[in-house]
Scaffold this active site. Structure first.
Site, mmCIF file in Angstrom:
data_model
loop_
_atom_site.group_PDB
_atom_site.id
_atom_site.type_symbol
_atom_site.label_atom_id
_atom_site.label_comp_id
_atom_site.label_asym_id
_atom_site.label_seq_id
_atom_site.Cartn_x
_atom_site.Cartn_y
_atom_site.Cartn_z
ATOM 1 C CG ASP A 158 7.036 1.160 -1.729
ATOM 2 O OD1 ASP A 158 8.017 0.658 -2.342
ATOM 3 O OD2 ASP A 158 6.013 0.520 -1.486
ATOM 4 C CB SER A 218 2.734 1.825 6.939
ATOM 5 O OG SER A 218 1.826 0.919 6.372
ATOM 6 N N GLY A 222 -2.254 4.192 2.615
ATOM 7 C CA GLY A 222 -1.460 3.848 1.427
ATOM 8 C C GLY A 222 -0.221 4.714 1.306
ATOM 9 C CB ALA A 279 8.079 3.483 6.366
#
Ligand code: PMV
Length: 328
Positions: free
Chosen positions: A156, A111, A108, A114
């Site tokens: 994120d 990924s 978590g 990213a």
């Protein structure tokens, strides 16, 4: 044609998960586990994606990409990023894309965002177009929202693009660097993968059922974020720890903590961490604990002796650099 590799970091939410979807700010740090994406353009008719999840490459024609055919989850972020990139720059090309992860998606740690960010950065270099970090953020955020088909604040994505420690408001309406030299955390994976979509839905339902109760919690989380920024700037770890404990209790009040997460948080505190909380949507994934050089060993020992069989300490550094092109 020349190949280019970009990498982007994972993330940890420090304060403000869930509340960020209700208009409050949050604080996120980038971590030094990275997703790497290599891109080589060609004049062929298709895009080939190789991942470390499957031995077979996944191949789609340009026409299939433009038609938005369904693709397996593990390549969907890359494929949608390619299409968004084409649309933005009015381009289309054949390509060989290879993704490599320094961490499993089950932690978590972000990924998906990213890999999306690194794909767009590598595509821009390979296609020889200038791209700003703000444009990478926009394209990547749109891609992630398209794949996840739901609520996503984009915190994120921001961590993957800009790196460091960020004060963030949903949609990127505020993205501000918090200047900090160190953020000493112990990170412990709970052994369970959480479903962000499910937990976000659970909190939305609670908000419909008990709006005043949830609004009060969200307001207090928003206050914690602002106090948290001050504590981070002052490197005041005892205060940071107190705020984390309070944030954790409020998240438990939203029903997103679990017995395992509570056990890990309590163990970190027994191990003399200044404070600890779940990080992310809850339901599993990781907890973070504030521990400096003096109490780190005790915190780790206490977490490892907790009655959580699959718990695992993750060696990650905070305040990692955002997306970058890697030397070939
Ligand atoms: O589960 P994660 O690590 O993707 O974090 C989710 C955080 C939420 O605030 C619940 C959702 C979001 O998009 O901000």
């Amino acid at each position: 044609m020349e190949g280019y590799t970009a990498s982007a970091p994972g993330k940890l939410m420090i304060f403000g998960e869930h509340a960020v979807l209700y208009g409050y700010p949050c604080i996120v740090t980038a971590v030094d586990l990275r997703m790497r994406v290599g891109v080589k353009l060609n004049s062929g008719p298709s895009v080939e994606v190789k991942t470390d999840i499957s031995p077979e490459p996944f191949i789609l024609s340009r026409e299939q990409i433009e038609r938005r055919v369904d693709v397996p989850k593990e390549v969907s972020f890359v494929i949608v990023a390619v299409r968004r990139f084409w649309e933005h720059f009015n381009l289309a090309f054949g390509a060989e894309i290879t993704t490599k992860s320094e961490f499993t998606y089950s932690y978590g740690l972000g990924s998906s965002s990213a890999v999306t960010v690194a794909t767009i950065r590598a595509l821009a270099s390979a296609a020889k177009v200038e791209i700003s970090k703000d444009t990478i953020f926009r394209l990547a955020y749109e891609s992630v929202k398209e794949v996840q088909r739901g609520d996503a604040s984009g915190f994120d994505v921001a961590a993957a693009v800009y790196g460091g420690l960020l004060y963030y408001v949903s949609g990127g309406s505020t993205i501000r660097e918090i200047r900090s030299d160190s953020l000493p955390l112990v990170v412990c994976y709970s052994g369970t993968k959480a479903s962000t979509v499910e937990l976000v839905g659970k909190v939305r339902q609670l908000h419909r059922d008990r709006p005043m109760y949830v609004d009060e919690i969200m307001t207090e989380i928003g206050e914690i974020v602002n106090s948290g920024e001050a504590a981070l700037l002052a490197a005041d770890y005892p205060q940071l720890g107190r705020l984390m404990k309070r944030n954790q209790n409020l998240l438990a009040g939203l029903g997103v903590s679990t017995d395992v997460l509570d056990t890990l948080v309590d163990s970190a505190l027994v191990g003399s961490a200044y404070g600890a909380k779940l990080s992310g949507a809850g339901g599993g994934d990781c907890i973070i604990a504030v521990s400096t050089a003096e109490n780190r060993v005790a915190t780790v020992d206490s977490l490892m002796s907790a009655d959580v069989p699959n718990a695992k300490i993750l060696e990650v550094a905070t305040l990692a650099e955002g997306v970058r092109i890697e030397p070939n």
